[in-house]
Design a protein around this motif. Structure first.
Motif, short mmCIF file in Angstrom:
data_model
loop_
_atom_site.label_atom_id
_atom_site.label_comp_id
_atom_site.label_asym_id
_atom_site.label_seq_id
_atom_site.Cartn_x
_atom_site.Cartn_y
_atom_site.Cartn_z
N ARG A 1 5.27 9.19 2.55
CA ARG A 1 6.42 8.90 1.68
C ARG A 1 6.86 7.44 1.78
O ARG A 1 8.01 7.13 1.51
CB ARG A 1 7.58 9.82 2.04
CG ARG A 1 7.28 11.31 1.91
CD ARG A 1 8.52 12.13 2.15
NE ARG A 1 9.02 11.98 3.50
CZ ARG A 1 8.66 12.71 4.53
NH1 ARG A 1 7.75 13.68 4.36
NH2 ARG A 1 9.15 12.52 5.74
N SER A 2 5.94 6.56 2.18
CA SER A 2 6.31 5.16 2.43
C SER A 2 5.54 4.20 1.52
O SER A 2 4.44 4.51 1.05
CB SER A 2 6.04 4.79 3.89
OG SER A 2 6.86 5.52 4.77
N ALA A 3 6.17 3.05 1.31
CA ALA A 3 5.51 1.90 0.70
C ALA A 3 5.34 0.88 1.82
O ALA A 3 6.34 0.43 2.41
CB ALA A 3 6.35 1.33 -0.43
N LEU A 4 4.12 0.51 2.14
CA LEU A 4 3.81 -0.27 3.34
C LEU A 4 3.48 -1.71 2.98
O LEU A 4 2.61 -1.97 2.14
CB LEU A 4 2.64 0.37 4.09
CG LEU A 4 2.86 1.83 4.51
CD1 LEU A 4 1.55 2.46 4.98
CD2 LEU A 4 3.90 1.91 5.62
N VAL B 1 0.87 -1.17 0.00
CA VAL B 1 0.00 0.00 0.00
C VAL B 1 0.91 1.23 0.00
O VAL B 1 1.82 1.33 0.83
CB VAL B 1 -0.93 0.03 1.23
CG1 VAL B 1 -1.75 1.32 1.25
CG2 VAL B 1 -1.85 -1.19 1.22
N LEU B 2 0.65 2.14 -0.92
CA LEU B 2 1.52 3.31 -1.08
C LEU B 2 0.94 4.53 -0.36
O LEU B 2 -0.27 4.75 -0.37
CB LEU B 2 1.69 3.65 -2.56
CG LEU B 2 2.33 2.57 -3.44
CD1 LEU B 2 2.36 3.04 -4.89
CD2 LEU B 2 3.75 2.24 -2.96
N GLY B 3 1.83 5.31 0.24
CA GLY B 3 1.42 6.59 0.78
C GLY B 3 1.13 7.57 -0.36
O GLY B 3 1.53 7.33 -1.51
N ALA B 4 0.47 8.67 -0.04
CA ALA B 4 0.04 9.61 -1.09
C ALA B 4 1.23 10.15 -1.88
O ALA B 4 1.21 10.20 -3.11
CB ALA B 4 -0.76 10.75 -0.46
#
Length: 396
Positions: free
Chosen positions: A202-205, A160-163
């Protein structure tokens, strides 16, 4: 028995009528002189209004997001090495009285790329993090597109990507793929903005189980987030470090993300002083223009002054006439400047989705400044007009 003659008194309405007649006789000159005052006041009101509008938006964000979110991260040991938080740090924090929710994330040390042809060292400022499933509930976050991780997908190579991460990777939605580590991950969701956790933007979770299996992560979190009741925030804050690191509480760092927004609200007016100084310079120049206009008016109207003096007008009355003209000229410019400044603030706020705020003290201060400038600019021309002898004036 002789009776001394007394000069007629001019009522305030008479002074206002005489003062405006002088301005109406030369409207173009009056408008140009007032323009300098208007520009100075408009600049000052606009600067204050824009700063107040920006601060209001940040304060409203604070009210909406709350100030009861705390963040724990590992510090450095006595020998300078970074310590590790326990794998069950979030569960330990939940046992503190007053804590309503707690979750954790961990930096994996890998990078995310748009495809496998991009060098691994290019990260675009995006961090790949493992996350617990309850992160969104703790941060009050929302999924903008797609879906969030669940008990099944947290074990799969999905992300899941941050905006901000989605924007930098050029992802417009879910069901795409990105390259993390040495394999492809499927994007299942994109998060909305999170002002209190910009690092998540700014993260890829990925899930903790997936991070262990596919990214060789050890499972230790690098950040623990917790929310507590408002009245328990300070007591919880004192307990957090001792809870996640009971042997060395000084090796855990506790912070409140909302403090950063408060700092932004304070910094929103950081350049206000400089811009107000520029506005003051423009206002000073406008005052000089008013003074110059009034001096020229005295020179051009010496015959009028002499005629009024010969009909019994006193020096005080002549002085007051020109002083009122200067005050009215400045007041016109000040009023126009306040309206222009308020209009500029409203337009800027609408274009930037800000609440339009023009403090009353800025309006009052602007109008008060024009009165002071008008008085100072009109003193010398008024005194000069009052010193014109009737006989000299009538011979011009």
């Amino acid at each position: 028995m002789s009776t001394a003659l007394r000069p007629a008194r001019l009522r305030p309405t008479d002074l206002a009528r005489i003062g405006t007649s002088g301005l109406r006789a030369r409207p173009a000159r009056a408008i140009l002189a007032a323009l300098g005052i208007a520009i100075g006041i408009a600049t000052m009101v606009t600067v204050v209004g824009i700063s107040a509008s920006s601060q209001e938006r940040l304060l409203r964000q604070l009210d909406e997001l709350g100030t009861n979110l705390l963040r724990v991260s590992p510090g450095d040991s006595l020998f300078g090495d970074q310590v590790k938080l326990p794998e069950n740090a979030a569960a330990m924090v939940k046992r503190i009285d007053g804590v309503t929710s707690s979750s954790q994330t961990a930096e994996t040390g890998t990078t995310v790329r748009r495809n496998d042809l991009i060098p691994e060292g290019i990260s675009l400022g995006i961090t790949v993090q493992a996350t617990s499933l309850d992160l969104l509930s703790t941060l009050d976050g929302r999924v903008r597109q797609g879906t969030w991780l669940n008990a099944a997908t947290e074990r799969q190579p999905v992300v899941v990507l941050g905006a901000v991460a989605a924007e930098r990777l050029g992802m417009t939605g879910a069901d795409a793929q990105v390259y993390i580590g040495d394999r492809w991950f499927t994007v299942i969701g994109v998060l909305d903005r999170m002002p209190l956790a910009e690092e998540i933007e700014r993260s890829a979770l990925v899930g903790f189980p997936a991070a262990k299996e596919y990214l060789d992560h050890d499972g230790h979190p690098t950040t623990v987030y917790e929310r507590s009741a408002d009245e328990a925030v300070e007591s919880v804050r004192t307990m957090l470090a001792r809870t996640v690191s009971p042997e060395s509480p000084n090796e855990a760092k506790v912070s409140r993300p909302s403090d950063a927004l408060k700092a932004k609200a304070a910094a929103a007016g950081a350049f206000t002083g400089l811009m107000l100084g520029l506005g003051a310079v423009a206002l000073f120049v406008g005052g000089v223009g008013v003074a110059n206009t009034m001096v020229v008016a005295v020179l051009e109207r010496r015959r009028e002054i002499g005629l009024r003096r010969s009909f019994g007008a006193t020096r005080a009355q002549v002085r007051n006439q020109f002083l009122v003209e200067a005050l009215l000229l400045s007041a016109f410019g000040g009023g126009a400047g306040v309206l222009l400044g308020a209009l500029a603030t409203f337009v800027y706020a609408q274009l930037n989705a800000l609440p339009a705020v023009v403090p009353l003290w800025a309006v009052g201060g602007g109008l008060g400044a024009t009165i002071v400038i008008g008085a100072l600019a009109g003193i010398y021309p008024a005194l000069r007009a009052a010193r014109v002898p009737p006989t000299v004036a009538l011979t011009q």
